[in-house]
Scaffold this active site. Structure first.
Site, PDB file in Angstrom:
ATOM      1  N   GLY A  26       0.790  -1.224   0.000  1.00 34.83           N
ATOM      2  CA  GLY A  26       0.000   0.000   0.000  1.00 34.83           C
ATOM      3  C   GLY A  26       0.820   1.271   0.000  1.00 34.83           C
ATOM      4  N   SER A  44      -0.322  -5.489  -5.488  1.00 31.99           N
ATOM      5  CA  SER A  44       0.414  -6.392  -6.378  1.00 31.99           C
ATOM      6  C   SER A  44       0.596  -7.730  -5.682  1.00 31.99           C
ATOM      7  CB  SER A  44       1.789  -5.805  -6.727  1.00 31.99           C
ATOM      8  OG  SER A  44       1.661  -4.600  -7.427  1.00 31.99           O
ATOM      9  N   GLY A  84       5.332  -5.607  -1.334  1.00 31.69           N
ATOM     10  CA  GLY A  84       5.863  -4.988  -0.127  1.00 31.69           C
ATOM     11  C   GLY A  84       5.684  -5.852   1.100  1.00 31.69           C
ATOM     12  N   GLU A 118       4.419  -7.347   4.417  1.00 26.63           N
ATOM     13  CA  GLU A 118       3.020  -7.467   4.828  1.00 26.63           C
ATOM     14  C   GLU A 118       2.900  -8.006   6.245  1.00 26.63           C
ATOM     15  OE1 GLU A 118       0.852  -8.077   0.498  1.00 26.63           O
ATOM     16  OE2 GLU A 118       1.074  -9.817   1.805  1.00 26.63           O
TER      17      GLU A 118
END
Length: 559
Positions: free
Chosen positions: A105, A157, A391, A393
Site C-alpha cells: 500500500g 500487487s 511490499g 506485509e
C-alpha cells in the site's frame, strides 16, 4: 542559515546534524503536512503515499527533471531518480537498476509506472512512439491479472515484477522485457474477508454482454465459489463498483488489442478464466462403496471439458484418483475427500499461473527489439531496469504467501544494508575520508534462519515429503529447531502459529495450509489429461518441463 529540525525544509535528510529515527520521522512528518511527499536520504528517495491524485507528474515536471545537473536546485521528486538512472546509463554505458521497496500500500506500483514514463520521456521523441506506448501500457495490463484487493490495499500487487528496458548506445529505447515471480496463485481459490481474487475475474462479469457470458456458460457471479465474499456479501457490493469493473474491462481489452493481442488471444484468456470458475465449483462427496469420492454434480465438469476440449472420463478419473508406477505397471489409488479438493484447487491454480505466464510471454514477444536491432547489436543492449516487488506485509492473519513476500523483502533489506552502509564506509576508507562508523541492525542472521541448512524453508520442504505430516507437526519441527534463535517466537496456546522478528517488526504466521501450499502437486494423470487437450495452447502449457511458457515456446496466436 540555520534550519530547525522538524521544519519540513530539509530536502536531504543525510545533512541533518543528528541522524536518528526520531529526527528522520519528525522531518518527514513536517514535510508531509506541507504536502511534500518526497525527501532524499543521500541517493535514496523516500516517498510517502498521499492517497490522492497530485498534479506533479505533468509535462512541465517531465521537462524540468530531464538531464538534471545539480539536484539541489530542484525539490525532491521521483523523476530525479529516473533521470539519474537514464543519465548514468548513457554516460557510463553500464546497466542500471532502480529498486522500489516499501510496505503493502506504499505506492510502489504507481511509482514504477511513473518512473518508466519519465525514462521514456528522457530517451526523447526519436524512436518508436508506438513501442514506447506499449511499454507504458504493460503495467496496467499486468495489474489486471496480477493484482487484487486486500484488507490493506484496493490494488495490491500479488506478484513481483522486474521490468528491463533496452537501449542503444545513444540512449534510444528499442525494447523491453518483463520478468515475473512469486505470483500468489493460492488467491485464485481462497481469499480472506474483505479481500478479492485477481481483478480480471470481476472485470469479466461486469464487461461481457449477456450473450457472451452464456457462450462461456457463465451465470451470476455469486454462483462461483472463488468469487463469493466469505462474509456473505455481494460480489459487486454496489452499482459504482460494477460500473468501475465494466469500465476497467473495456479499458484493458483495448490495451490488449493496442499492445498486439489478437482476438483469438483475448478469447483464449476468457476461456481459461471461465474454465477456472467452473472447475472450482466441482464438489465431491464420499463414496461409501469404494472409500473414495464421486462428483456430486457433473455440469461444471462438463463445462470445463467443453471449454478446454478435454476428455470428460479422463478428467473425472484424474480428479478422483491418482496412479503410481510399480514394477512397470500403473497402480491406481483413489483419493479421499481432502485430496480430491486439493487436487481440484491445484489444477485451478496451475491454470491461472500458466495463463499469467503466457500473458507475460505474449507481452515480451511484442516488446522485444526488432530484428533490425538484433542484427545491428547482436542482442547486446544497454539496460535500465526497475524492480517492483510485493511490499512487506503484516495482516491480521499471515499465511504462506506473507512469509514468502516478507523473506523476499528481507533479502532486499540486506542488499540495502550492504549498499548503503558497508560499501559507503568502504568507499570512504578507500578515498581517505574520515567518518564515524554507522551502527545498523544487520538481518544476515534472519536470512540464515530462513535459508540455512536447517532453516525454516528446509524444514518445510522436509516435512512436505512425509505423507502423514500436518501443519501442527510442521510447527513443532520449527519450534524444535529454531527455538533458540533470537528472531524466532513461539506463541503460547496456538499449535499452528509461530512468530518472527523481521526488520520491519514482529509478524505472527498461521501455518494452517503451509504444507498443502508448499506441495502444490498436480498428479501425473491430471497433467497427462491436460496435455491431451484439443487446444494447442493448453496442451503445450501442461507438457512443458517447467510448466512456464517462455517467449520462444509458441507462436503468438496458436489457438
Amino acid at each position: 542559515m540555520v534550519i530547525k529540525i522538524g521544519s519540513g525544509e530539509i530536502d536531504d535528510l543525510s545533512t541533518l546534524n543528528v541522524l536518528d529515527e526520531e529526527s528522520l520521522l519528525r522531518e518527514l512528518r513536517a514535510r508531509y503536512k506541507k504536502g511534500i511527499i518526497y525527501t532524499y536520504i543521500g541517493d535514496v528517495l523516500i516517498a510517502i503515499n498521499p492517497f490522492k491524485q497530485l498534479n506533479i507528474y505533468e509535462k512541465q515536471q517531465h521537462d524540468l527533471y530531464k538531464y538534471v545537473q545539480y539536484r539541489n536546485q530542484l525539490t525532491p521528486h521521483l523523476f530525479w531518480v529516473a533521470d539519474q538512472a537514464y543519465r548514468k546509463l548513457c554516460l557510463s554505458k553500464r546497466p542500471q537498476c532502480i529498486a522500489v521497496s516499501g510496505e503493502s500500500g506504499a505506492g510502489k506500483t504507481e511509482s514504477t509506472k511513473l518512473i518508466v514514463s519519465h525514462i521514456i520521456h528522457c530517451s526523447g521523441d526519436a524512436g518508436d512512439r508506438e513501442l514506447q506506448n506499449r511499454i507504458i501500457e504493460t503495467s496496467p495490463l499486468l495489474e489486471a491479472f496480477g493484482n487484487a484487493q486486500t484488507c490493506m490495499n484496493q490494488n495490491s500487487s500479488r506478484f513481483g515484477k522486474y521490468l528491463q528496458l533496452n537501449f542503444t548506445d545513444t540512449g534510444r529505447i528499442i525494447g523491453a522485457k518483463v520478468y515475473d515471480y512469486l505470483l500468489e496463485k493460492s488467491r485464485v481459490v481462497q481469499h480472506g474477508p474483505g479481500e478479492r481474487t485477481f481483478h480480471f475475474f470481476y472485470y469479466l462479469f461486469a464487461g461481457l454482454e449477456k450473450e457472451t457470458l452464456e457462450y462461456f456458460y457463465l451465470d451470476d457471479p455469486e454462483t462461483y465459489r472463488i468469487l463469493k465474499d466469505p462474509c456473505g456479501g455481494k460480489v459487486f457490493p454496489n452499482r459504482s463498483d460494477f460500473k468501475h469493473c465494466r469500465q476497467m474491462f473495456n479499458t484493458h481489452k483495448d490495451i490488449m488489442q493496442r499492445v498486439g493481442f489478437t482476438n483469438e488471444d483475448i478469447n483464449m484468456v476468457f476461456t481459461i478464466l471461465s474454465a477456472i470458475l467452473h472447475l472450482t465449483n466441482i464438489r465431491f462427496s464420499h463414496d461409501d462403496e469404494t472409500d473414495g469420492v464421486y462428483i456430486e454434480d457433473e455440469y461444471p465438469l462438463e463445462v470445463v471439458c467443453n471449454l478446454l476440449v478435454l476428455d470428460q472420463e479422463m478428467l473425472t478419473m484424474a480428479l478422483i484418483s491418482t496412479f503410481n508406477m510399480t514394477k512397470g505397471e500403473r497402480v491406481i489409488s483413489l483419493k479421499n475427500f481432502d485430496q480430491a479438493n486439493d487436487c481440484r484447487d491445484a489444477l485451478a491454480k496451475a491454470l491461472y499461473e500458466r495463463l499469467f505466464s503466457w500473458i507475460v510471454k505474449q507481452i515480451n514477444t511484442l516488446l522485444q527489439p526488432s530484428r533490425r536491432y538484433n542484427q545491428i547489436y547482436d542482442k547486446i543492449y544497454r539496460t535500465c531496469s526497475i524492480l517492483d516487488m510485493s511490499g512487506f506485509e503484516n495482516f491480521q492473519v499471515n499465511s504462506f504467501e506473507q512469509l514468502c513476500i516478507n523473506v523476499a523483502n528481507e533479502h532486499l533489506q540486506y542488499y540495502f544494508n550492504e549498499h548503503i552502509f558497508l560499501k559507503e564506509e568502504q568507499d570512504y576508507r578507500t578515498e581517505g575520508v574520515s567518518c564515524e562508523k554507522v551502527e545498523f541492525q544487520s538481518n544476515e542472521d534472519l536470512i540464515e534462519l530462513f535459508m540455512g541448512t536447517l532453516g525454516i524453508f528446509a524444514l518445510l520442504d522436509e516435512e512436505s515429503r512425509f505423507p502423514k505430516a500436518n501443519d501442527e507437526s510442521l510447527v513443532q519441527k520449527f519450534h524444535s529447531h529454531c527455538k533458540n534463535h533470537s528472531r524466532y517466537i513461539k506463541p503460547r496456546g496456538n499449535e499452528t502459529a509461530f512468530g518472527i522478528h523481521h526488520y520491519a517488526g514482529k509478524v505472527v504466521y498461521d501455518a494452517r495450509g503451509f504444507l498443502e501450499k508448499n506441495r502444490d502437486n498436480l498428479s501425473a494423470n491430471l497433467i497427462e489429461c491436460m496435455g491431451k487437450s484439443g487446444i494447442e495452447l493448453i496442451s503445450h502449457l501442461f507438457t512443458m518441463t517447467d510448466g512456464i511458457c517462455h517467449s520462444s515456446d509458441i507462436a503468438i496466436s496458436s489457438m
